[in-house]
Design a protein around this motif. Structure first.
Motif, PDB file in Angstrom:
ATOM      1  N   HIS A 122       0.831  -1.196   0.000  1.00 49.37           N
ATOM      2  CA  HIS A 122       0.000   0.000   0.000  1.00 49.37           C
ATOM      3  C   HIS A 122       0.873   1.257   0.000  1.00 49.37           C
ATOM      4  CE1 HIS A 122       1.129  -0.916   4.137  1.00 49.37           C
ATOM      5  NE2 HIS A 122       0.968   0.371   4.412  1.00 49.37           N
ATOM      6  N   HIS A 162      -7.603  -8.964   5.767  1.00 49.70           N
ATOM      7  CA  HIS A 162      -7.765  -7.799   4.914  1.00 49.70           C
ATOM      8  C   HIS A 162      -8.148  -8.162   3.487  1.00 49.70           C
ATOM      9  CE1 HIS A 162      -5.511  -5.730   8.147  1.00 49.70           C
ATOM     10  NE2 HIS A 162      -6.262  -4.720   7.759  1.00 49.70           N
ATOM     11  N   ASP A 164     -12.119   0.901  -4.190  1.00 54.44           N
ATOM     12  CA  ASP A 164     -12.527   0.652  -2.803  1.00 54.44           C
ATOM     13  C   ASP A 164     -13.959   0.156  -2.675  1.00 54.44           C
ATOM     14  OD1 ASP A 164     -10.061   1.467  -1.898  1.00 54.44           O
ATOM     15  OD2 ASP A 164     -10.687   3.542  -1.537  1.00 54.44           O
ATOM     16  N   ASN A 180     -13.444  -1.878   9.285  1.00 58.89           N
ATOM     17  CA  ASN A 180     -12.236  -1.066   9.138  1.00 58.89           C
ATOM     18  C   ASN A 180     -11.830  -0.410  10.449  1.00 58.89           C
ATOM     19  OD1 ASN A 180     -14.297   0.815   9.374  1.00 58.89           O
ATOM     20  ND2 ASN A 180     -13.553   2.147   7.739  1.00 58.89           N
ATOM     21  N   ARG A 227      -8.851  -0.244   7.046  1.00 56.05           N
ATOM     22  CA  ARG A 227      -9.118  -0.895   5.764  1.00 56.05           C
ATOM     23  C   ARG A 227      -9.992  -2.114   6.007  1.00 56.05           C
ATOM     24  NH1 ARG A 227      -5.674  -0.461   0.979  1.00 56.05           N
ATOM     25  NH2 ARG A 227      -6.381  -1.972  -0.572  1.00 56.05           N
ATOM     26  N   ARG A 256      -7.195   6.543   7.869  1.00 55.22           N
ATOM     27  CA  ARG A 256      -6.783   5.731   6.735  1.00 55.22           C
ATOM     28  C   ARG A 256      -5.829   4.616   7.167  1.00 55.22           C
ATOM     29  NH1 ARG A 256     -10.555   6.805   2.986  1.00 55.22           N
ATOM     30  NH2 ARG A 256     -10.719   9.030   2.531  1.00 55.22           N
ATOM     31  N   PHE A 257      -5.900   3.506   6.445  1.00 57.70           N
ATOM     32  CA  PHE A 257      -5.014   2.368   6.679  1.00 57.70           C
ATOM     33  C   PHE A 257      -3.556   2.796   6.522  1.00 57.70           C
ATOM     34  CE2 PHE A 257      -2.512  -1.168   5.051  1.00 57.70           C
ATOM     35  CZ  PHE A 257      -2.818  -2.185   5.928  1.00 57.70           C
TER      36      PHE A 257
END
Length: 348
Positions: free
Chosen positions: A71, A181, A188, A268, A273, A295-296
């Motif tokens: 990521h 995950h 998304d 999440n 995520r 955010r992840f």
């Protein structure tokens, strides 16, 4: 199947899914010794810890896989982080004696880097897999330079095609049933993702590289069904969490062995995520999918003190209890025995 076996250099077209935080080289080595492909998750390992784990796996002298996330680390949003911590604090601080608004921050899971590639080059693992797409071309080429087979997860047909076009040797079709995950990286929108029975044959038809099925398999019946739909092999994760060689926590093992394992959901709230786990209190009260979560992987640090305090009380209501939808089929077997049981599904 024969093409996949020649790529993986294993006796069986079975892969133990990498599961960061719940397993290390001990489980991976046991699976590899049983003739399948054991996997080492590296997303939570420091360079020093990764080196030590690779040394242990190298000593097993059997093929193994090392897995990385790829990521893009997000830019920190202080306002969003503060709002999330405040919401958590108002709901749980008084009950658990925590101070979630002032909990230390942290990066959480780390992506594949040039430093990791250089470390891997010393060990030359035969298989390297990725989640959330593939690394930058230069990093991917560094892996391919020593002849490693590259695998990555696809949650849609479009992602499978993208992976093949950008250098993946094997595509892992990750059904919506899978624990942990989601591997999506092109979009998304979770509504684009399919269950394995629908996704797998479409991916098989769309690409020419071997396709490995992942999600919803915990025994020979699931393996047999995936192979009938055209898979070259299967990847199993949740079923291995009850093995004695796994590092699964006490609260996690108890949840997997209980009726609660029948109810999983995508959430999440733990990392930022979507990931599938056994439904617990924090998922119900904060999500399961919360737009406010950082955010992840920045969401991880906010819950850390609450998780630690709850687990000290033998309470798993604030822990990520990752599990797929076939979790109720899992049994506490040694890794070699489970691998042999799964392999029975490969026989017509």
């Amino acid at each position: 199947m024969s093409t996949l076996l020649s790529l993986l250099q294993t006796e069986l077209p079975l892969i133990q899914a990498p599961m960061a935080g719940t397993q290390g080289s001990r489980l991976a080595a046991a699976v590899s010794q049983a003739g399948a492909l054991g996997s080492l998750p590296a997303a939570l390992l420091s360079p020093e810890a990764l080196k030590a784990e690779l040394e242990r796996l190298q000593a097993s002298c059997r093929p193994y896989n090392v897995n990385f996330f790829c990521h893009t680390p997000p830019v920190t949003d202080p306002a969003r982080d503060a709002a999330w911590r405040t919401r958590l604090s108002h709901r749980f601080d008084a009950e658990f004696g925590t101070d979630l608004r002032n909990a230390p921050g942290g990066a959480g899971r780390v992506p594949f880097t040039a430093e990791a590639a250089a470390l891997l080059a010393h060990f030359r693992p035969p298989v390297v897999s990725f989640h959330f797409g593939l690394p930058a071309p230069a990093l991917l080429q560094a892996v391919k330079n020593w002849g490693a087979v590259v695998m990555s997860s696809a949650t849609t047909v479009a992602e499978a095609r993208w992976l093949q076009a950008h250098g993946a040797d094997v595509v892992i079709a990750q059904g919506l049933e899978a624990g942990g995950h989601r591997g999506h990286f092109l979009d998304d929108d979770l509504s684009l993702q399919l269950g394995l029975m629908a996704l797998l044959p479409q991916v098989v038809d769309a690409v020419t590289v071997p396709v490995v099925a992942a999600g919803g398999m915990a025994d020979a019946r699931g393996v047999r069904a995936a192979m009938a739909l055209g898979a070259s092999g299967v990847q199993v994760g949740t079923a291995y969490l009850l093995c004695p060689e796994a590092d699964t926590s006490t609260v996690h093992r108890r949840a997997l062995a209980s009726p609660a394992a029948a109810h999983t959901a995508l959430t999440n709230v733990f990392t930022g995520r979507p990931a599938r786990g056994v439904l617990n209190r924090v998922m119900r009260e904060m999500g399961p999918l919360a737009d406010e979560a950082p955010r992840f992987p920045l969401a991880t640090s906010a819950l850390a003190p609450l998780r630690a305090e709850a687990e000290a009380r033998d309470n798993g209501d604030f822990s990520p209890l990752w599990a797929g939808q076939a979790a109720p089929l899992s049994r506490p077997l040694p890794a070699a025995e489970l691998t042999r049981a799964l392999a029975a599904g490969l026989v017509a």
